[in-house]
Design an enzyme around this catalytic site. Structure first.
Site, PDB file in Angstrom:
ATOM      1  N   THR A   1       1.364  -1.153  -0.103  1.00 22.09           N
ATOM      2  CA  THR A   1      -0.002   0.373   0.140  1.00 22.09           C
ATOM      3  C   THR A   1       0.903   1.245  -0.611  1.00 22.09           C
ATOM      4  O   THR A   1       2.066   1.252  -0.014  1.00 22.09           O
ATOM      5  CB  THR A   1      -1.298   0.260   1.050  1.00 22.09           C
ATOM      6  OG1 THR A   1       0.316   0.459   1.851  1.00 22.09           O
ATOM      7  CG2 THR A   1      -1.480  -1.011   1.215  1.00 22.09           C
ATOM      8  N   CYS A   2       0.655   2.329   0.193  1.00 30.22           N
ATOM      9  CA  CYS A   2       1.202   3.120   0.206  1.00 30.22           C
ATOM     10  C   CYS A   2       1.817   3.680   1.196  1.00 30.22           C
ATOM     11  O   CYS A   2       2.902   4.643   1.054  1.00 30.22           O
ATOM     12  CB  CYS A   2      -0.096   5.040   0.192  1.00 30.22           C
ATOM     13  SG  CYS A   2      -0.948   4.768   1.160  1.00 30.22           S
ATOM     14  N   ASN A   3       1.140   3.031   2.545  1.00 32.83           N
ATOM     15  CA  ASN A   3       1.920   2.854   3.295  1.00 32.83           C
ATOM     16  C   ASN A   3       2.888   1.732   4.374  1.00 32.83           C
ATOM     17  O   ASN A   3       3.710   2.423   4.949  1.00 32.83           O
ATOM     18  CB  ASN A   3       1.011   3.990   4.705  1.00 32.83           C
ATOM     19  CG  ASN A   3       0.855   4.942   4.898  1.00 32.83           C
ATOM     20  OD1 ASN A   3       1.400   5.690   4.775  1.00 32.83           O
ATOM     21  ND2 ASN A   3      -0.554   5.605   4.793  1.00 32.83           N
TER      22      ASN A   3
ATOM     23  N   HIS B   1       0.972  -8.425  14.863  1.00 38.00           N
ATOM     24  CA  HIS B   1       1.102  -7.722  13.219  1.00 38.00           C
ATOM     25  C   HIS B   1       0.093  -7.268  12.448  1.00 38.00           C
ATOM     26  O   HIS B   1      -0.548  -6.345  12.065  1.00 38.00           O
ATOM     27  CB  HIS B   1       2.498  -7.393  12.932  1.00 38.00           C
ATOM     28  CG  HIS B   1       2.950  -6.465  11.761  1.00 38.00           C
ATOM     29  ND1 HIS B   1       2.939  -5.281  12.246  1.00 38.00           N
ATOM     30  CD2 HIS B   1       2.578  -6.268  10.686  1.00 38.00           C
ATOM     31  CE1 HIS B   1       2.928  -4.335  11.299  1.00 38.00           C
ATOM     32  NE2 HIS B   1       3.192  -5.077  10.386  1.00 38.00           N
TER      33      HIS B   1
ATOM     34  N   GLN C   1      -7.323  -3.892   1.334  1.00 40.34           N
ATOM     35  CA  GLN C   1      -6.092  -3.649   1.211  1.00 40.34           C
ATOM     36  C   GLN C   1      -5.411  -5.504   1.388  1.00 40.34           C
ATOM     37  O   GLN C   1      -5.208  -5.661   0.776  1.00 40.34           O
ATOM     38  CB  GLN C   1      -5.054  -2.961   1.021  1.00 40.34           C
ATOM     39  CG  GLN C   1      -5.841  -1.278   0.802  1.00 40.34           C
ATOM     40  CD  GLN C   1      -4.528  -0.070   0.801  1.00 40.34           C
ATOM     41  OE1 GLN C   1      -4.629   0.063   2.596  1.00 40.34           O
ATOM     42  NE2 GLN C   1      -4.688   0.887   0.199  1.00 40.34           N
TER      43      GLN C   1
ATOM     44  N   GLY D   1     -17.276  28.227  -5.038  1.00 44.58           N
ATOM     45  CA  GLY D   1     -15.404  28.234  -4.407  1.00 44.58           C
ATOM     46  C   GLY D   1     -15.105  26.917  -5.972  1.00 44.58           C
ATOM     47  O   GLY D   1     -15.592  25.611  -6.073  1.00 44.58           O
ATOM     48  N   ALA D   2     -13.811  26.946  -6.837  1.00 46.06           N
ATOM     49  CA  ALA D   2     -13.391  25.880  -7.460  1.00 46.06           C
ATOM     50  C   ALA D   2     -12.342  25.352  -6.856  1.00 46.06           C
ATOM     51  O   ALA D   2     -11.711  25.016  -8.072  1.00 46.06           O
ATOM     52  CB  ALA D   2     -13.465  25.867  -8.860  1.00 46.06           C
ATOM     53  N   GLY D   3     -11.947  25.532  -6.178  1.00 46.39           N
ATOM     54  CA  GLY D   3      -9.957  25.821  -5.919  1.00 46.39           C
ATOM     55  C   GLY D   3     -10.022  23.642  -4.793  1.00 46.39           C
ATOM     56  O   GLY D   3     -11.202  22.739  -5.235  1.00 46.39           O
ATOM     57  N   GLU D   4      -9.075  23.823  -4.547  1.00 45.95           N
ATOM     58  CA  GLU D   4      -8.462  22.387  -3.937  1.00 45.95           C
ATOM     59  C   GLU D   4      -9.602  22.098  -2.902  1.00 45.95           C
ATOM     60  O   GLU D   4     -10.066  20.870  -2.560  1.00 45.95           O
ATOM     61  CB  GLU D   4      -6.863  22.380  -3.619  1.00 45.95           C
ATOM     62  CG  GLU D   4      -6.907  20.981  -3.851  1.00 45.95           C
ATOM     63  CD  GLU D   4      -4.762  20.801  -2.875  1.00 45.95           C
ATOM     64  OE1 GLU D   4      -4.403  19.877  -2.772  1.00 45.95           O
ATOM     65  OE2 GLU D   4      -4.217  21.713  -3.535  1.00 45.95           O
TER      66      GLU D   4
END
Lengths: 281, 369
Positions: free
Chosen positions: B52-54, B101, B122, B191-194
């Site tokens: 995974t990403c981590n 774990h 995952q 608003g069209a920001g992130e």
């Protein structure tokens, strides 16, 4: 041994189970947990069965639906609210509604059992041989049970509204249903209560028109006032004039008024007959 | 020996910074190539790869400690990563510790965002891939399957997953507290920001379908609306059409208030029975604060959302000890179940190796040359 239990013994046992539901939920909340839905439901169901047995004994002794004094009316009101909860509570899927229902039922039943004066006079055959009058009375008290459940959803609404407005969402506030769901359920319960009470009044009016002297004016005025007040609340809600917090407070106040009106209505009736405590055979 | 037979090696966000994890992350093709390579490692009887990403973790069952080292070496070679560096950041757990774990990972206790549930899926995917590749056997099958049950138990019997811990998800959870569901709610994104886009996506991921975007630059609103599968609305129409919406996400960079108390009151006159929920993520704020005083209107700003997310995070951390106690109990019980199998496998493999050695020696003696 069970055969020797009096109706009040069964009703005490029922109240104990309702109280156990309340106690269980309170302990869970104090421990920052969620009241167990299935456990509360089971306790309420057991209490309901015991209450049914007690009311059944009382009904057999008084020769009809046990609505002859304040004790019986309060017991029947609690039983009606529980009946409705057992039906709609499953779909509601909210353990807090069970907790509040058991609390209300415990409060009403224990109060009625704790005041001997409410059960000092027991009236038999109050409906004579007329099943329509019995239906009228049973429907009227059942509608009070519906209004009782409505008052509980109103409390839940006010708590949810408070949590959202004050931005306190943790703890047991997180167990509350959404504010829109509570509003919709409240509206439906109010509509159902109004219709059931209207049906009761319709049945009663037929009897009253035949013999206007048969019904005490005070009882008539109080019952009609309660119904009209609920109709007014329903109309205002539908027209968007009584909403949100004000709607919930109105439902709570109306239920308090309806319950308080039971005393004057009962006192206004003619005393018919005294019987002693009823024992199962 | 039996404890060493079951192992997990790899690295996680606890030990490796993002830049390192980027280098160690397996692509689909890389994972497949590594799988083939690991399958050829002598003595490695079962394995599964969690990528995974981590974290990149290898769960395996082997006859010797050397097999785990060969897994590490194959991985580093495949990723062109310095083995010495990998040793410094490597997670290496054996036997009951490896089982514990896996349970902690599956229950989200080891995640960067404690209690998150995505990791559970995952781990399930990793197990499914290993099963499909034929690299699991009696030990890993039992460990993973029982591990999933234990993770579910932890999630349902503790408050570890309660309350959202990201600002966007807190906003969604608040909306659910107000409307129950999002399927029939209408959302306006100002608003069209992130930030607004993230929140809009969080709403869409939870079933919101009717989304409208309005921005002071209409072309930006159009672009975002297209990207989100939403519709666009001219910014100037926001006051007039406010009553059409149930949830308003405000995330503009406007220096002044763009939603006034009077506007909201007028909108509520047109839809008095339906609640209106404002999520003001703008700085400076877009919504006049007194809007919160109106009945059936709920207003949350950036600080409110962040505070709730933080409270939820603290509450989850408070549940960790309880969760770990459950996991330890379950992991110990699970290890007692699989330990004999791991030991038997190791013994059988050792016997095979001895027998093969003897055969080779005999063949060597009998050989005419």
């Amino acid at each position: 041994m069970l055969a020797n239990f009096t109706d009040r013994t069964w009703l005490w046992a029922a109240a104990a189970f309702y109280f156990a539901g309340f106690a269980l939920g309170t302990v869970a909340i104090l421990r920052h947990g969620r009241p167990s839905g299935p456990a509360t439901y089971a306790l309420i169901l057991l209490g309901y069965a015991l209450q049914l047995a007690g009311l059944g004994l009382r009904g057999r002794a008084v020769g009809g639906c046990p609505l002859g004094n304040q004790f019986e009316i309060h017991q029947f009101t609690a039983w009606s609210a529980i009946t409705l909860y057992l039906v709609v509570g499953v779909t509601f899927r909210n353990s807090l509604l069970g907790y509040f229902t058991s609390s209300l039922a415990a409060a009403i039943t224990l109060l009625s059992l704790a005041i001997p004066a409410w059960d000092a006079t027991q009236r038999t055959h109050i409906f004579g041989s007329n099943p329509w009058i019995e239906l009228h009375a049973a429907l009227a008290v059942f509608s009070y049970g519906v209004f009782g459940l409505l008052s509980l959803t109103s409390i839940l609404y006010l708590l949810r509204n408070y949590s959202l407005k004050s931005k306190h969402l943790g703890g047991w506030f997180s167990f509350l249903p959404s504010i829109r769901d509570l509003d919709q359920i409240g509206l439906r319960l109010l509509g159902a209560g109004v219709v059931i009470l209207a049906a009761s009044l319709t049945v009663g009016s037929v009897y009253w028109l035949r013999d206007t002297s048969s019904v005490n004016v005070a009882k008539l005025v109080v019952t009609l006032s309660v119904w009209l007040a609920y109709v007014l609340a329903f109309g205002l809600r539908l027209r968007g004039l009584l909403l949100a917090k004000r709607f919930s407070w109105a439902c709570l106040l109306l239920f308090a008024a309806a319950m308080l009106s039971l005393g004057p209505v009962d006192r206004s009736r003619h005393r018919v007959e005294r019987v002693t405590e009823v024992r199962a055979r | 020996m039996s404890a060493d037979g079951l192992f997990v090696i790899g690295t996680t966000h606890h030990r490796a910074p993002l830049a390192v994890r980027e280098k160690l992350s397996l692509s689909a093709a890389g994972a497949e190539a590594l799988r083939r390579e690991l399958a050829a490692i002598e003595g490695l009887r079962e394995f599964a790869v969690l990528n995974t990403c981590n974290r990149v973790e290898f769960y395996g069952v082997a006859a010797s400690a050397g097999a785990a080292a060969r897994v590490s070496a194959a991985f580093c070679a495949g990723q062109q990563f310095d083995p010495g560096e990998f040793d410094r950041i490597r997670l290496d757990l054996r036997g009951p510790d490896a089982v514990r774990h896996l349970l902690e990972v599956s229950a989200g206790l080891d995640s960067q965002m404690i209690g998150e549930t995505e990791i559970f899926g995952q781990v399930k995917d990793a197990y499914a891939a290993a099963q499909a590749g034929g690299t699991t056997g009696p030990v890993l099958n039992r460990v993973f399957q029982k591990g999933f049950q234990a993770a579910k138990h932890v999630r349902t019997h503790t408050g570890i997953t309660e309350g959202q811990v990201s600002v966007a998800n807190v906003a969604v959870e608040l909306a659910l507290n107000i409307f129950g569901g999002l399927a029939d709610t209408r959302i306006l994104l100002l608003g069209a920001g992130e930030i607004g886009e993230k929140t809009a996506k969080a709403f869409q991921s939870r079933g919101a379908a009717a989304l409208t975007v309005a921005s002071r630059r209409f072309e930006r609103a159009m672009d975002l609306a297209t990207a989100l599968g939403a519709s666009a609305m001219p910014f100037e129409q926001r006051d007039a059409r406010l009553g059409e919406f149930d949830i308003v996400v405000c995330a503009t960079s406007a220096p002044e208030i763009i939603v006034s108390h009077a506007t909201v009151r007028a909108a509520m006159h047109r839809r008095p029975a339906r609640p209106l929920f404002f999520i003001d993520q703008a700085l400076p704020r877009d919504v006049e604060p007194t809007v919160a005083d109106i009945d059936n209107v709920f207003l949350y700003n950036l600080d409110d959302l962040a505070r709730i997310a933080e409270e939820n995070r603290v509450a989850r951390e408070a549940e960790l000890a309880k969760c770990r106690a459950i996991v330890t109990e379950k992991a110990d019980a699970l290890w007692r179940q699989v330990a004999p199998q791991v030991e038997a496998l190791a013994t059988a493999l050792a016997a095979d190796a001895t027998s093969a050695e003897k055969t080779a020696k005999q063949l060597g003696k009998e050989s005419p040359a």
